[in-house]
Each structure stands twice: as structure tokens, then as C-alpha cells.
Design an enzyme around this catalytic site. Structure first.
Site, PDB file in Angstrom:
ATOM      1  N   ASP A  57       0.513  -1.095   0.629  1.00 20.61           N
ATOM      2  CA  ASP A  57      -0.305  -0.085   0.083  1.00 20.61           C
ATOM      3  C   ASP A  57       1.107   1.258   0.278  1.00 20.61           C
ATOM      4  OD1 ASP A  57      -2.095   2.110   0.426  1.00 20.61           O
ATOM      5  OD2 ASP A  57      -2.228   1.280   2.794  1.00 20.61           O
ATOM      6  N   LYS A 103       2.922  11.579  -3.166  1.00 19.02           N
ATOM      7  CA  LYS A 103       2.258  10.572  -4.293  1.00 19.02           C
ATOM      8  C   LYS A 103       1.165  11.413  -5.349  1.00 19.02           C
ATOM      9  CE  LYS A 103      -1.601   7.598  -4.200  1.00 19.02           C
ATOM     10  NZ  LYS A 103      -1.847   6.580  -2.599  1.00 19.02           N
ATOM     11  N   GLU A 147      -6.838   0.117  -4.571  1.00 16.27           N
ATOM     12  CA  GLU A 147      -7.483   0.479  -3.211  1.00 16.27           C
ATOM     13  C   GLU A 147      -8.462  -0.353  -2.392  1.00 16.27           C
ATOM     14  OE1 GLU A 147      -5.769   4.540  -1.745  1.00 16.27           O
ATOM     15  OE2 GLU A 147      -3.939   4.077  -2.877  1.00 16.27           O
ATOM     16  N   ASP A 170     -12.429   5.468   2.233  1.00 13.11           N
ATOM     17  CA  ASP A 170     -11.186   5.357   2.479  1.00 13.11           C
ATOM     18  C   ASP A 170     -11.267   7.176   2.296  1.00 13.11           C
ATOM     19  OD1 ASP A 170      -8.311   5.774   2.951  1.00 13.11           O
ATOM     20  OD2 ASP A 170      -8.438   4.307   0.994  1.00 13.11           O
TER      21      ASP A 170
HETATM   22 MG    MG Z   1      -4.550   5.266   2.036  1.00 11.56          MG
END
Ligand code: MG
Ligand code: ADP
Length: 565
Positions: free
Chosen positions: A7, A69, A146, A169
């Protein structure tokens, strides 16, 4: 060959492996299962990754960087000292650290990985992630969305044969919602939606903004280090609130100690506008999936920020029940990536789980629209694969040329939701020339094929002609060329990673330095003395003494700010 699951988060990353019939999170050199996605250079030019680097964000801001990211797949270069890195390279350094942790844990070399990406990542960002893997010496076996990873982690624990999930999320900087269905062992993603600019960090900022405005101050009117110290306190405080403890923000500004206490009610009022923004993507995902909120069997919470009671509260009001909380929300995605890695290795326990996914954006081409007057207007977007269509998918759409004597066409390939092609992301183009001896209005079939990794292939076939033109979208703006990858690979392999064995001591020093900078007066003096004592022990190089002193220093630092794992 062992495949690891990763992850690669904006804020935190984690690595897992399929072992003895389950997905296991691998601890890093400090014994933590989460590694902050922060990268820095130390004074020797060695690379620091994780908690040490995070501590140094405050003390060495020009040598440290986080949240890269967000820049994956853009040509932007981030400066660390006198060096410059692309986000892919910084991610590669995080991946390299995780790979080293996995290798040390497993006692073997690891060269293959499953890496998760936000469902919302576009084609360019996905390729950038693959590239980061390659730069870290990892062949990326599969990119996994994800939320899909989260659902896999969760789905395996399910007893019922048929379930509809909503995966919620809320990470550090992004928010993703997905709707999935598990039916007869098949996991199907029905819709995804989200907000790329909403996450736990915004909640921290809201606390700091409140503190500043209550004293008539602003972010630009105080020193950078004071701001960083306030953010630290707000971050820790936000976590305390989850456990119902109020907290204080305190800083010395213009020679005066300024303090504010923040309790649960105040915090919830402050972040209400952020909580309200969580609703829209949920509604859109439900709409796209044509599912009623009542038909959702389980709400799966993912991401550290989903721990906040105010978020729970909003969801339970929206759905009339409490979300499920079986797996630690920080770890769900990594657990799922580990399961997927196990499937790739074809572990026997996992044969029966099949998965499908959807494409996150609409894919189409640019066309000219005909008007009743016989005129044409170019620049329109014509969708070929709609967003949230199951993948793998292959769709053909028929178009025709405008003029009888047209000698060629250029098929432009776009990704996005806008009516006008120019407002969407251009992925590439394909030129098709017609044999000069022929003419007439031609029918043209454009086929888009989108595979499970989010790689698009476009095929153009002209009616009556034999040859088919094909393009696999690989090179597009923001994606590095082969030569550039090779060049950066050489550069990265010349960089030394800080040795794993020294991580704990190094972390203590970095943390002590930060606290020293943050505090003043007596506190500062005590910290300085404790650090000196530890450094003296390090200098004498007696391992037992160093371990004892490290323990002592850690406890001392914990007294100041609690255990900060
Ligand atoms: Mg995450
Ligand atoms: P990402 O997926 O972006 O890497 P994570 O899922 O690790 O992020 O979540 C990080 C975010 O979660 C941070 O903003 C952090 O402040 C927040 N967070 C972690 N634990 C808690 C907690 N107990 N209470 C509130 N927020 C938390």
C-alpha cells in the site's frame, strides 16, 4: 518466488505478504507496520525514509519531503538539497525501503510486487506507479485499486455468499468511495467516486487555522517552524480526541505564550464543512451503481482519518446504522494487497476468489458534430467506454469521415467526463492514412480495449480495407521515456540507503532535535542534556550501553509528548 503486497499511501505505506494462509503485515526496522511516506537526505547525502525523515520535516525542511504521491505522473521535480527528484523516484525510495524490510523479514530477495493505487488514478498516474516499482527493482505484477484491496481484505472474512459493500477511504490527503458486490466468490466493483483534495490533513489544518484566527494571526504571519510545531500538536491532538481527550495548542509567538484548549464539540464544529463534503461522492457512487443506500449491507472503513468519531457519526446518520470495523483501517489496503499477491502466487487457499474492477474515467475520442445546415463543428468528445464500466472491457463504436476525398484521419484518445474533448486528458493519438487510389465517405470502427491494469489499447479499422491500426497507450505527457527511466535508475542506484540496523538510534536523535527546536527554556535544556548523554554513549560504541541509553532517552522523550508510534 514470493510476491509482496504494497500500500503506497500519500501519508503512510505498508508492505504485506501471503503466509500460512493469511495476509501478514511486515514490520519495518523500527518494528512499525506503517512507514510514513516521507523521504529525506541526511548530512552525508544518504537517503532517509519513514519516521526519521518525518521527524526531520521540521528540523531539515529543505532536505525532506512528503505527500509526493500527489505529483505522480507529472514532470514536476522536487528539490532535496542540491538534488532534484521526480515523484516516481521519491516513491521508488519508499518502495526500496519496504522491499528491504520484506527481504530482511523473509530472508530472501524480493523482486515482484502487487501495488495498490487510488481507484481515481488516471492512466498516467498508474504508469508512474509502475515506473516507481521498476526504479525500486520491483516488477509490478499488478496494480490494484485501493478500495478493491480493502474489499478483498474484508470479503474473505465474510460468511454471506452475497454482499454489497461501500468502501469509505479517508486517508491523509484523499477521499475515495467505492461500491462493490461480492457474489458467489466474485468481487465486482460497481462504482467509484471521490475527492482528490480532501483528507485527514485538512482536519489538522482546520485546527491550526482556528488557533491562529482566535489570536488574529494567519499562516503567513508566523514563523515556518512555529507553524510546523502547531501542526504537530494539532495532529497529535486530533488523535487524542478520537479517544475523547481534549487537547491544547500552545506556542510562543512574538515573545508571548499563546494557548488554546480544544474539546470535542469545538473540533466537530470546526470540521463540519469538511464532513459535509464527504456526502457528495457517496451520493454519486450510489447513483452510478444504481444502488439505494438501504441495499448496502456493509460499510467498510479505510484510512487513518476514518477513525474520527465525527466521520462515523455522519455515516451512521446517512445510512441509519454503524459502519463495520473488523480490520484496522490503516492496514486494510495493505492486507488486501497481500491477499492479491497470494493469488498471484496461486496459493491454494485462494483459488476460489475472482475479482472484477471498473475503469474510473470515461474513455473516448474527439469528433466533429454535424448540424442540420450541413456544417460541422469539431472538438466534441464522443465516449466509447463509460466510466464505471467493468474491466476488462472492449467496445467498438462506428464513426465516418466527413469528406469524400479525405486522405487520412487522426484518432485522438481522451480520458475524462467533459463534453468538449479539449477539457479532458489527451492520452495519445493514432493517424490512419487511406490508400490514395480510393475515395468516398468511409465507415470507421474504433475499438477501445481496457485491461485489468488500466492499460488501454485502441484499434482503428476502416470498412472495406484490410489493415487494422493499433496503439497501446503507453507514452503520454508525464510518463517518462525508456531512456529517462534508465538514466534515473542509474542515478538512484548510486544513492545509499541509511543502514537499517541504526534506524532506532537515528530516530531518537532526529526526534530529540525536533523537540529541542520546538521547546524553550528549561525543557530545552533537559532535552539537550539527555541528547548529549546519548551521543556520548554512541561515541563509546558499546552495544549494551547504547541499547540502555536508547531506552532511557526514548522514555524521556515520551514524557514530553507521549508514545508517538
Ligand atoms: Mg491509503
Ligand atoms: P494515506 O492513505 O493517505 O497514506 P492513511 O490512511 O495512513 O493515509 O491516513 C493518514 C491520515 O489519518 C492522517 O491525516 C492522520 O492524521 C489520520 N489519522 C490517523 N490516525 C488517526 C486517529 N486516531 N484519529 C484521527 N485521524 C487519524
Amino acid at each position: 518466488m514470493t510476491i509482496i503486497g504494497i500500500d503506497l499511501g500519500t501519508t503512510n505505506s505498508a508492505v504485506s505478504v501471503w503466509k500460512d494462509g493469511r495476509s501478514l503485515l511486515i514490520p519495518n526496522a523500527l518494528g512499525d507496520r506503517l512507514t510514513p511516506s516521507v523521504v529525506g537526505l541526511d548530512d552525508n547525502g544518504d537517503i532517509l525514509v519513514g519516521r526519521i525523515a518525518r521527524e526531520r520535516l521540521l528540523t531539515h525542511p529543505l532536505l525532506t519531503t512528503s505527500a509526493f504521491k500527489r505529483h505522480m505522473g507529472t514532470p514536476r521535480e522536487i528539490r532535496l538539497g542540491d538534488r532534484r527528484f521526480r515523484a516516481e523516484e521519491l516513491s521508488a525510495l519508499v518502495l526500496r525501503a519496504l522491499k528491504a524490510d520484506a527481504e530482511s523479514y523473509l530472508g530472501e530477495t524480493v523482486t515482484e510486487a502487487v501495488i495498490s493505487v487510488p481507484a481515481y488514478f488516471n492512466d498516467t498516474q498508474r504508469k508512474a506507479t509502475r515506473m516507481a516499482g521498476e526504479l525500486a527493482g520491483l516488477k509490478v505484477e499488478r496494480l490494484l485499486n485501493e478500495p478493491t484491496a480493502a474489499a478483498i481484505a474484508y470479503g474473505l472474512h465474510q460468511q454471506k455468499p452475497e454482499t454489497q459493500f461501500l468502501v469509505f477511504d479517508l486517508g491523509g490527503g484523499t477521499f475515495d468511495v467505492s461500491i462493490l458486490e461480492l457474489f458467489d466468490g466474485v468481487m465486482e466493483v460497481k462504482a467509484v467516486a471521490g475527492d482528490n483534495y480532501l483528507g485527514g490533513e485538512d482536519f489538522t489544518d482546520a485546527i491550526v487555522d482556528y488557533y491562529l484566527s482566535s489570536f488574529g494571526l494567519s499562516v503567513s504571519s508566523i514563523e515556518r517552524k512555529t507553524l510546523a510545531a502547531l501542526r504537530e500538536q494539532a495532529e497529535a491532538g486530533k488523535r487524542d480526541l478520537t479517544k475523547h481527550k481534549p487537547f491544547k495548542l500552545s506556542a510562543l509567538i512574538d515573545g508571548e505564550r499563546k494557548e488554546r484548549e480544544i474539546g470535542r464539540e469545538r473540533f466537530e464544529a470546526l470540521v463540519q464543512p469538511l464532513v459535509d463534503r464527504l456526502r457528495r461522492p457517496i451520493e454519486r457512487a450510489l447513483l452510478d451503481a444504481s444502488i439505494d443506500g438501504d441495499a448496502i449491507d456493509e460499510i467498510v472503513m479505510v484510512g487513518g482519518a476514518s477513525r474520527m468519531p465525527v466521520v462515523y457519526g455522519m455515516l451512521s446518520r446517512m445510512f441509519g446504522r454503524l459502519p463495520a470495523a473488523h480490520i484496522d483501517p490503516d492496514e486494510t489496503v495493505a492486507v488486501g494487497a497481500g491477499v492479491q499477491a497470494g493469488m498471484k502466487e496461486r496459493s491454494e487457499e485462494l483459488q476460489d476468489v475472482v475479482m472484477t474492477d471498473v475503469c474510473p474515467y470515461t474513455l473516448g475520442t474527439e469528433v466533429a458534430m454535424a448540424y442540420a445546415t450541413g456544417e460541422y463543428e469539431s472538438g466534441h468528445f464522443s465516449p466509447i467506454i463509460d466510466r464505471n464500466t467493468f474491466v476488462p472491457v472492449s467496445r467498438v463504436k462506428r464513426f465516418s469521415t466527413v469528406n469524400e476525398d479525405q486522405k487520412k484521419i487522426v484518432v485522438k484518445i481522451y480520458q475524462g467526463e467533459n463534453r468538449l474533448a479539449a477539457n479532458n486528458l489527451l492520452l495519445g493519438e493514432l493517424e490512419v492514412e487511406f490508400p490514395p487510389e480510393t475515395s468516398g465517405i468511409r465507415d470507421i470502427d474504433i475499438r477501445y480495449t481496457y485491461d485489468i491494469n488500466g492499460i488501454l489499447e485502441v484499434e482503428v479499422k476502416t470498412e472495406g480495407l484490410d489493415d487494422v491500426h493499433r496503439i497501446v497507450i503507453e507514452e503520454n505527457p508525464g510518463v517518462m521515456s525508456r531512456e529517462e527511466i534508465e538514466r534515473r535508475l542509474a542515478k538512484l542506484s548510486a544513492l545509499k540507503m541509511h543502514p537499517r540496523e541504526q534506524e532506532r538510534n537515528r530516530l531518537l536523535l532526529a526526534r530529540g532535535d525536533r523537540l529541542y527546536e520546538e521547546r524553550l527554556g528549561d525543557e530545552r535544556e533537559w532535552i539537550g542534556l539527555a541528547m548529549q548523554r546519548f551521543e556520548a554513549a554512541l561515541h563509546r560504541q558499546d552495544k549494551r550501553e547504547i541499547d540502555e541509553e536508547a531506552e532511557r532517552l526514548e522514555q524521556f522523550l515520551n514524557q514530553f509528548e507521549g508514545n508517538r508510534r
